[in-house]
Design a protein around this motif. Structure first.
Motif, short mmCIF file in Angstrom:
data_model
loop_
_atom_site.label_atom_id
_atom_site.label_comp_id
_atom_site.label_asym_id
_atom_site.label_seq_id
_atom_site.Cartn_x
_atom_site.Cartn_y
_atom_site.Cartn_z
N PRO A 21 40.18 121.33 47.75
CA PRO A 21 38.84 121.57 47.20
C PRO A 21 38.81 122.64 46.11
N GLU A 22 39.70 123.62 46.17
CA GLU A 22 39.70 124.68 45.16
C GLU A 22 40.24 124.21 43.82
N ASP A 23 41.06 123.18 43.82
CA ASP A 23 41.67 122.68 42.59
C ASP A 23 40.89 121.53 41.96
N PHE A 24 39.96 120.95 42.69
CA PHE A 24 39.23 119.78 42.20
C PHE A 24 37.72 119.97 42.27
N PRO A 25 37.16 120.84 41.44
CA PRO A 25 35.69 120.91 41.41
C PRO A 25 35.14 119.63 40.77
N MET A 26 34.33 118.92 41.49
CA MET A 26 33.87 117.60 41.04
C MET A 26 32.92 117.69 39.84
N ASP A 27 32.46 118.89 39.50
CA ASP A 27 31.60 119.04 38.32
C ASP A 27 32.35 118.72 37.03
N PHE A 28 33.67 118.80 37.04
CA PHE A 28 34.47 118.57 35.84
C PHE A 28 34.78 117.10 35.60
N TYR A 29 34.39 116.23 36.52
CA TYR A 29 34.72 114.81 36.41
C TYR A 29 33.45 114.00 36.18
N ARG A 59 38.03 98.12 39.31
CA ARG A 59 36.97 98.76 38.54
C ARG A 59 36.68 100.18 39.04
N ASP A 60 36.58 100.36 40.35
CA ASP A 60 36.11 101.62 40.92
C ASP A 60 37.10 102.77 40.77
N PHE A 61 38.40 102.49 40.69
CA PHE A 61 39.39 103.56 40.56
C PHE A 61 39.82 103.80 39.12
N SER A 62 39.42 102.95 38.19
CA SER A 62 39.94 103.02 36.83
C SER A 62 39.57 104.31 36.10
N ASN A 63 38.39 104.87 36.36
CA ASN A 63 38.01 106.08 35.62
C ASN A 63 38.52 107.36 36.27
N GLY A 64 39.13 107.29 37.42
CA GLY A 64 39.71 108.47 38.06
C GLY A 64 38.75 109.29 38.89
N TYR A 65 37.47 108.97 38.86
CA TYR A 65 36.48 109.77 39.58
C TYR A 65 36.74 109.74 41.08
N LEU A 66 36.94 108.55 41.64
CA LEU A 66 37.21 108.45 43.07
C LEU A 66 38.54 109.10 43.45
N VAL A 67 39.51 109.01 42.56
CA VAL A 67 40.81 109.65 42.81
C VAL A 67 40.62 111.16 42.88
N ALA A 68 39.85 111.71 41.95
CA ALA A 68 39.57 113.15 41.97
C ALA A 68 38.81 113.54 43.23
N GLU A 69 37.88 112.68 43.64
CA GLU A 69 37.11 112.96 44.85
C GLU A 69 38.01 112.94 46.09
N ILE A 70 38.97 112.02 46.13
CA ILE A 70 39.92 111.96 47.24
C ILE A 70 40.75 113.24 47.29
N PHE A 71 41.30 113.63 46.13
CA PHE A 71 42.10 114.86 46.10
C PHE A 71 41.25 116.10 46.40
N LEU A 130 36.85 109.61 54.55
CA LEU A 130 36.68 110.71 53.60
C LEU A 130 35.23 110.91 53.17
N ASP A 131 34.36 109.96 53.49
CA ASP A 131 32.95 110.06 53.12
C ASP A 131 32.78 110.29 51.62
N LEU A 132 33.32 109.38 50.84
CA LEU A 132 33.25 109.45 49.39
C LEU A 132 31.83 109.20 48.90
N SER A 133 31.54 109.55 47.65
CA SER A 133 30.19 109.38 47.12
C SER A 133 29.77 107.92 47.05
N PHE A 134 30.72 107.02 46.89
CA PHE A 134 30.45 105.59 47.00
C PHE A 134 31.69 104.90 47.51
N SER A 135 31.47 103.81 48.21
CA SER A 135 32.58 103.07 48.80
C SER A 135 33.15 102.10 47.77
N PRO A 136 34.47 102.10 47.57
CA PRO A 136 35.06 101.19 46.58
C PRO A 136 34.95 99.74 47.04
#
Length: 192
Positions: free
Chosen positions: A51-59, A34-46, A23-29
């Motif tokens: 892509p239209e439902d998950f603008p990463m600017d909101f996370y 620790r890395d999934f607890s804030n939901g940022y990576l989960v939002a990035e995966i979704f 998926l080429d995430l912004s950082f590798s878990p």
């Protein structure tokens, strides 16, 4: 030294790790808890799938409890809109960094988004306590009741639920579970 039970294999299965890397995430878990607890990576995966439902600017990729709840509330709204269900207990366990919760969450997301089943040697029940770890230890090294509370009730859980009655119920449940485990151990090994 050998113990009665061999430790269960923990972590994220190899096929899921390969999928995450693709998926080429912004950082590798590196530390799933620790890395999934804030939901940022989960939002990035979704966001890779929707892509239209998950603008990463909101996370926000922060560590505060407020950030975690903000990110997860947005994710849960999206999931409700798409009729995607993740177990609330798994989400709460992930937010509060419970052992094994993030790994279960990532496996569930993988199954939902890829429509592939993960080959598992055993079907495990959702239990985010330290019970399995305690069972691997010799009886003299196992937790006391107060240590059991400390191990199984995170400070973030107390902060997120300020109602003292609810927290007392959680503490009583942990103590009850601890006492039941002790009684079982004594019945199993009366000479010790």
């Amino acid at each position: 030294m050998s113990y009665m039970h061999t430790p269960k294999k923990s972590g994220i299965p190899r096929e899921v790790l390969k999928w995450l890397q693709s998926l080429d995430l912004s950082f590798s878990p590196k530390n799933a808890r620790r890395d999934f607890s804030n939901g940022y990576l989960v939002a990035e995966i979704f966001s890779w799938y929707y892509p239209e439902d998950f603008p990463m600017d909101f996370y926000d990729n922060g560590v505060s409890l407020q950030t975690k709840f903000g990110n997860w509330s947005q994710i849960e709204r999206f999931l409700a809109k798409r009729n995607i269900s993740l177990h609330k207990e798994v989400i709460d366990g992930t937010i509060h960094c419970k052992p094994g919760a993030a790994e279960v969450l990532v496996r569930e997301i993988y199954t939902i988004l890829t429509n592939r089943k993960i080959k598992s040697t055993h079907e495990e029940e959702t239990d985010f306590t330290d019970r399995n770890y305690q069972e691997m230890l010799p009886m003299v090294a196992r937790s006391t009741a107060s240590k059991s509370i400390k191990n199984n009730l995170r400070i973030t859980e107390l902060m997120s639920e300020p109602d003292t009655n609810t927290n007392k119920q959680k503490i009583h449940a942990i103590i009850h579970m601890h006492l039941q485990q002790r009684q079982f151990e004594r019945a199993e090994n009366p000479s010790k």
